[in-house]
Scaffold this motif. Structure first.
Motif, PDB file in Angstrom:
ATOM      1  N   UNK A 245       0.781  -1.270  -0.008  1.00  0.00           N
ATOM      2  CA  UNK A 245       0.157   0.041  -0.100  1.00  0.00           C
ATOM      3  C   UNK A 245       0.735   1.300   0.120  1.00  0.00           C
ATOM      4  N   UNK A 246       0.376   2.229  -0.812  1.00  0.00           N
ATOM      5  CA  UNK A 246       1.077   3.586  -0.635  1.00  0.00           C
ATOM      6  C   UNK A 246      -0.055   4.504  -0.421  1.00  0.00           C
ATOM      7  N   UNK A 247       0.369   5.530   0.419  1.00  0.00           N
ATOM      8  CA  UNK A 247      -0.693   6.425   0.862  1.00  0.00           C
ATOM      9  C   UNK A 247       0.003   7.694   1.617  1.00  0.00           C
ATOM     10  N   UNK A 248      -0.567   8.811   1.614  1.00  0.00           N
ATOM     11  CA  UNK A 248      -0.043  10.045   2.111  1.00  0.00           C
ATOM     12  C   UNK A 248      -0.236  10.223   3.535  1.00  0.00           C
ATOM     13  N   UNK A 249       0.933  10.660   4.308  1.00  0.00           N
ATOM     14  CA  UNK A 249       0.380  11.040   5.678  1.00  0.00           C
ATOM     15  C   UNK A 249       0.120  12.415   5.961  1.00  0.00           C
ATOM     16  N   UNK A 250      -0.110  12.783   7.052  1.00  0.00           N
ATOM     17  CA  UNK A 250      -0.450  14.126   7.238  1.00  0.00           C
ATOM     18  C   UNK A 250       0.377  15.187   6.917  1.00  0.00           C
ATOM     19  N   UNK A 251       1.593  14.893   6.753  1.00  0.00           N
ATOM     20  CA  UNK A 251       2.390  15.853   6.064  1.00  0.00           C
ATOM     21  C   UNK A 251       2.529  15.915   4.651  1.00  0.00           C
ATOM     22  N   UNK A 252       1.703  15.263   3.959  1.00  0.00           N
ATOM     23  CA  UNK A 252       1.578  14.864   2.698  1.00  0.00           C
ATOM     24  C   UNK A 252       2.847  14.321   2.005  1.00  0.00           C
ATOM     25  N   UNK A 253       3.603  13.391   2.748  1.00  0.00           N
ATOM     26  CA  UNK A 253       4.621  12.733   2.426  1.00  0.00           C
ATOM     27  C   UNK A 253       4.229  11.194   2.062  1.00  0.00           C
ATOM     28  N   UNK A 254       4.969  10.487   1.590  1.00  0.00           N
ATOM     29  CA  UNK A 254       4.269   8.995   1.395  1.00  0.00           C
ATOM     30  C   UNK A 254       4.754   7.879   2.232  1.00  0.00           C
ATOM     31  N   UNK A 255       3.814   7.222   2.467  1.00  0.00           N
ATOM     32  CA  UNK A 255       4.188   6.018   3.155  1.00  0.00           C
ATOM     33  C   UNK A 255       4.066   4.835   2.262  1.00  0.00           C
ATOM     34  N   UNK A 256       4.823   3.718   2.343  1.00  0.00           N
ATOM     35  CA  UNK A 256       5.039   2.703   1.752  1.00  0.00           C
ATOM     36  C   UNK A 256       5.028   1.339   2.629  1.00  0.00           C
ATOM     37  N   UNK A 257       3.937   0.604   2.570  1.00  0.00           N
ATOM     38  CA  UNK A 257       3.849  -0.489   3.463  1.00  0.00           C
ATOM     39  C   UNK A 257       3.807  -1.841   2.646  1.00  0.00           C
ATOM     40  N   UNK A 258       4.782  -2.764   3.010  1.00  0.00           N
ATOM     41  CA  UNK A 258       4.705  -4.218   2.151  1.00  0.00           C
ATOM     42  C   UNK A 258       4.486  -5.233   3.260  1.00  0.00           C
ATOM     43  N   UNK A 259       3.576  -6.179   3.212  1.00  0.00           N
ATOM     44  CA  UNK A 259       3.511  -7.126   4.030  1.00  0.00           C
ATOM     45  C   UNK A 259       1.991  -7.290   4.712  1.00  0.00           C
TER      46      UNK A 259
END
Length: 312
Positions: A245-259
């Motif tokens: 999954x790839x989504x934006x955090x509260x600072x409009x930066x990206x979080x990438x979660x694999x697993x």
């Protein structure tokens, strides 16, 4: 391949969201205009889309109501508008990403959790990344390739607009991501198997089935059909399924979660093993959507389409 009655799939996008004219104009604007202006145009344009694309807006609200039946109508509408705006921002972010140097891309990421994917590759059998139509899956591929240096191919359906298909393929090619377009079942399966045998990663979207390529799961407490091919290819190749999954955090930066990595059992009944693993994937996806429903980009009536699967 001849389709049988009940195999017809719904139109997944309102035409205005995925036609060559709109997507091409977006690409030209992103390439030429400053970022603040492109995002501003996107923000305004999606307000217009929310009000004019009635079929897409109605579908979003219907889908949300099926998942969150206790939410008031205005809250559902607010999430639907936010979904349009998230979709626009994610599209612009992806288009901008292909021309960014790796250091600039890395600066856009607040967290990249790829341990499960790296552990799968360490075993030497490749991995099958599975994502829903959630968040910025196209940018996720770019980040895995250019920031994490993961060898990657992406399996896609042919776009309704050939111009959109060519543009997306060209953008992936520019960052060394191979596109495997679904044409014939055997050809696609052989190419996926070839990539995993070379310990590479193959990425697939899983939350829309294609005709009879489907497996039933429980999703938000209701029966739904996901794509069967990812689980089937994991069974044949030994590569694990890795929900990502790839989504934006509260600072409009990206979080990438694999697993987590999900293995498809090789002992016992094949179809039961594939269904069990796909159900595990569906549970992980459901958790993400519950937390961030405005990132699930289903602009067609997802739930009512499930009810007609296989009917003559």
């Amino acid at each position: 391949m001849t389709r049988k009655p009940g195999d017809e799939r719904p139109r997944w996008h309102p035409r205005a969201l995925n036609n060559g004219l709109i997507v091409g104009a977006t690409w030209r604007g992103v390439a030429r205009l400053p970022s603040w202006l492109t995002f501003g145009i996107g923000h305004t344009g999606t307000w217009v889309a929310y009000h004019l694309l009635r079929s897409g807006t109605s579908a979003l609200i219907e889908n949300l109501r099926g998942m969150f039946p206790d939410l008031p109508e205005q809250k559902l509408r607010d999430i639907a508008l936010r979904t349009y705006r998230s979709y626009a921002r994610d599209t612009i972010h992806f288009m901008r990403s292909v021309s960014m140097p790796p250091d600039a891309l890395r600066a856009q990421v607040s967290r990249l959790d790829g341990a499960a994917l790296q552990e799968a590759l360490a075993r030497g059998r490749g991995a099958i990344v599975v994502s829903p139509h959630f968040g910025n899956w196209e940018l996720g591929a770019v980040l895995l390739r250019r920031v994490a240096a993961v060898p990657l191919s992406v399996v896609v359906m042919p776009e309704p607009s050939p111009a959109v298909g060519r543009l997306r393929t060209d953008l992936r090619t520019s960052v060394d991501i191979e596109t495997i377009e679904v044409r014939q079942h055997l050809d696609t399966a052989l190419r996926i198997r070839g990539q995993t045998s070379r310990n590479q990663v193959v990425a697939m979207l899983i939350d829309r089935h294609l005709d009879r390529d489907r497996v039933q799961v429980q999703f938000f407490g209701r029966p739904a059909f996901f794509l069967r091919t990812p689980g089937l290819m994991a069974y044949f190749t030994g590569a694990p399924l890795v929900p990502s999954f790839v989504y934006r955090d509260d600072d409009d930066r990206f979080v990438v979660e694999c697993g987590p990595a999900i293995e498809v059992g090789r002992n016992g009944d094949r179809d039961e093993n594939v269904q069990r693993a796909t159900q595990q994937v569906a549970a992980v996806i459901e958790e993400q959507i519950r937390r961030r429903p405005h990132y699930w980009y289903q602009f067609y009536p997802f739930w009512s389409s499930q009810e007609t699967v296989g009917q003559p």
